[in-house]
Design a protein around this motif. Sequence first.
Motif, short mmCIF file in Angstrom:
data_model
loop_
_atom_site.label_atom_id
_atom_site.label_comp_id
_atom_site.label_asym_id
_atom_site.label_seq_id
_atom_site.Cartn_x
_atom_site.Cartn_y
_atom_site.Cartn_z
N LEU A 35 0.83 -1.21 0.00
CA LEU A 35 0.00 0.00 0.00
C LEU A 35 0.86 1.25 0.00
N GLY A 36 1.91 1.25 0.80
CA GLY A 36 2.81 2.39 0.86
C GLY A 36 3.48 2.64 -0.48
N ARG A 37 3.95 1.57 -1.12
CA ARG A 37 4.60 1.72 -2.42
C ARG A 37 3.62 2.26 -3.46
N LYS A 42 1.62 6.72 -6.74
CA LYS A 42 0.49 7.58 -7.14
C LYS A 42 0.84 9.06 -6.91
N LEU A 43 1.49 9.35 -5.81
CA LEU A 43 1.89 10.73 -5.51
C LEU A 43 2.92 11.23 -6.52
N ARG A 44 3.87 10.38 -6.90
CA ARG A 44 4.87 10.78 -7.91
C ARG A 44 4.20 11.09 -9.24
N VAL A 45 3.23 10.26 -9.62
CA VAL A 45 2.50 10.48 -10.87
C VAL A 45 1.72 11.79 -10.79
N LYS A 46 1.08 12.02 -9.67
CA LYS A 46 0.31 13.26 -9.48
C LYS A 46 1.22 14.48 -9.57
N ASP A 47 2.39 14.40 -8.95
CA ASP A 47 3.35 15.51 -9.02
C ASP A 47 3.80 15.77 -10.45
#
Length: 56
Positions: A35-37, A42-47
């Motif tokens: 889940l953490g990975r 997902k956060l990297r993609v959003k950024d």
Amino acid sequence: MMQQPRLRSLQQRHETLERQIAVEGARPQPDTGALGRLKRAKLRVKDEMEKLRVSR
């Protein structure tokens, strides 16, 4: 306009990660490492999507 296909690809990846997070989170005993990975990815993609939007 080379950014459009890249942005579309990132949006699809973001949606895929969102679904994977939901599936993993719905398991009786979710794998917190996985889940953490997934959430970090997902956060990297959003950024990256936001950087593309800002650079337009």
